[in-house]
Design a protein around this motif. Structure first.
Motif, short mmCIF file in Angstrom:
data_model
loop_
_atom_site.label_atom_id
_atom_site.label_comp_id
_atom_site.label_asym_id
_atom_site.label_seq_id
_atom_site.Cartn_x
_atom_site.Cartn_y
_atom_site.Cartn_z
N VAL A 114 40.21 47.27 27.97
CA VAL A 114 40.66 45.90 27.80
C VAL A 114 39.57 45.06 27.15
CG1 VAL A 114 42.23 45.94 29.77
CG2 VAL A 114 39.86 45.23 30.12
N THR A 115 39.98 43.98 26.56
CA THR A 115 39.03 43.00 26.06
C THR A 115 39.50 41.63 26.51
OG1 THR A 115 38.06 42.02 24.08
CG2 THR A 115 40.22 43.04 23.81
N SER A 116 38.58 40.87 27.10
CA SER A 116 39.04 39.59 27.64
C SER A 116 38.15 38.41 27.27
CB SER A 116 39.16 39.66 29.17
OG SER A 116 37.93 39.98 29.75
N TYR A 117 36.84 38.60 27.25
CA TYR A 117 35.98 37.44 27.06
C TYR A 117 35.58 37.23 25.61
CZ TYR A 117 35.75 36.22 31.88
OH TYR A 117 36.10 35.79 33.13
N GLN B 256 37.03 32.22 28.94
CA GLN B 256 37.93 33.35 29.03
C GLN B 256 39.02 33.34 27.99
OE1 GLN B 256 40.05 34.03 32.65
NE2 GLN B 256 40.32 36.17 32.15
N GLU C 14 42.38 35.79 26.37
CA GLU C 14 43.48 36.58 26.91
C GLU C 14 43.00 37.98 27.22
OE1 GLU C 14 47.35 35.66 26.03
OE2 GLU C 14 46.29 33.91 26.83
N VAL C 15 43.63 38.60 28.22
CA VAL C 15 43.33 40.00 28.48
C VAL C 15 44.21 40.83 27.55
CG1 VAL C 15 43.33 41.85 30.20
CG2 VAL C 15 42.80 39.50 30.90
N THR C 16 43.58 41.54 26.63
CA THR C 16 44.30 42.39 25.70
C THR C 16 44.06 43.85 26.06
OG1 THR C 16 43.88 40.75 24.00
CG2 THR C 16 44.65 42.90 23.24
N ASP D 102 35.51 48.61 38.18
CA ASP D 102 35.04 47.66 37.17
C ASP D 102 33.73 47.05 37.66
OD1 ASP D 102 34.97 46.20 34.83
OD2 ASP D 102 36.87 45.16 35.17
N ALA E 27 41.87 38.02 36.31
CA ALA E 27 42.91 38.28 35.30
C ALA E 27 43.04 39.77 35.00
CB ALA E 27 42.61 37.50 34.02
N THR E 28 41.90 40.45 34.88
CA THR E 28 41.93 41.88 34.58
C THR E 28 42.52 42.66 35.75
OG1 THR E 28 39.90 41.55 33.30
CG2 THR E 28 40.52 43.82 33.80
N GLN F 44 46.26 42.45 35.92
CA GLN F 44 46.86 43.31 34.90
C GLN F 44 46.97 44.75 35.42
OE1 GLN F 44 46.82 41.73 31.54
NE2 GLN F 44 48.17 43.29 30.74
#
Ligand code: 5GP
Length: 159
Positions: free
Chosen positions: A59-62, A68, A70-72, A93, A100-101, A104
């Motif tokens: 994921v990529t978020s920051y 912050q 979006e969490v992609t 993690d 948010a992560t 998900q």
């Protein structure tokens, strides 16, 4: 914002403390490392718990420190690991900040056990196991972070 600098030694101790706590929650059949933050703790915890079947959830978020995005999801988990809603799967993690992560991952694998080394007050309640809580206005600098060495990633230098 406060800065919390974590050394390699401290991180190794904290990750092993996480493994110790997790040894009471298992057994786990496989692990998912949330990249990139979860890569180093996943290696330490996998060694301590003797887990060898390891997948990544990318994921990529920051976008920037303290901001912050979006969490992609760049890559999900293998079908055989996602089977059974994540039962017996340990997700690792480095930290839970806003959560948010974690949200998900929970939506994807409701039965997985989600563990982080550190947690901020917003993310902590969403995680199954963590070691140390730091305040929401703290930015944690990991030993592999750039801020500590002021070095650009090697990939940049090669471009
Ligand atoms: P969350 O989705 O819980 O808000 O945060 C997810 C990710 O953002 C973490 O796994 C981590 O990679 C990054 N992150 C959030 N807060 C911090 C921090 O204080 N320090 C560092 N180095 N990364 C952070």
């Amino acid at each position: 914002q406060k800065a919390f600098h974590v050394s390699w030694d401290q991180f190794h101790r904290d990750a092993r403390a996480l493994a110790w706590r997790l040894s009471a929650s298992g057994p786990f059949s496989s692990m998912i490392a949330v990249t990139r933050g979860g890569l180093v703790p996943a290696a330490i915890v996998a060694r301590e718990l003797d887990l060898r079947l390891i997948d990544t959830f990318c994921v990529t978020s920051y976008v920037a420190e303290g901001v912050q995005g979006e969490v992609t999801v760049l890559k999900g988990v293998a079908a055989e690991i996602a089977a059974g809603a994540g039962a017996g799967v340990l997700v690792v993690d480095d930290l839970a900040d806003t959560g948010a992560t974690v949200k998900q991952i929970r939506a994807l694998l409701p039965k997985a056990h989600i563990a982080t080394v550190y947690a901020k007050p917003l993310g902590g309640p969403l995680v199954d196991t963590y070691v140390t809580e730091v305040s929401q206005d703290t930015w944690i600098y990991f030993p592999w972070d750039l801020g500590l060495s002021f070095q650009a990633p090697i990939a940049d230098a090669r471009r």
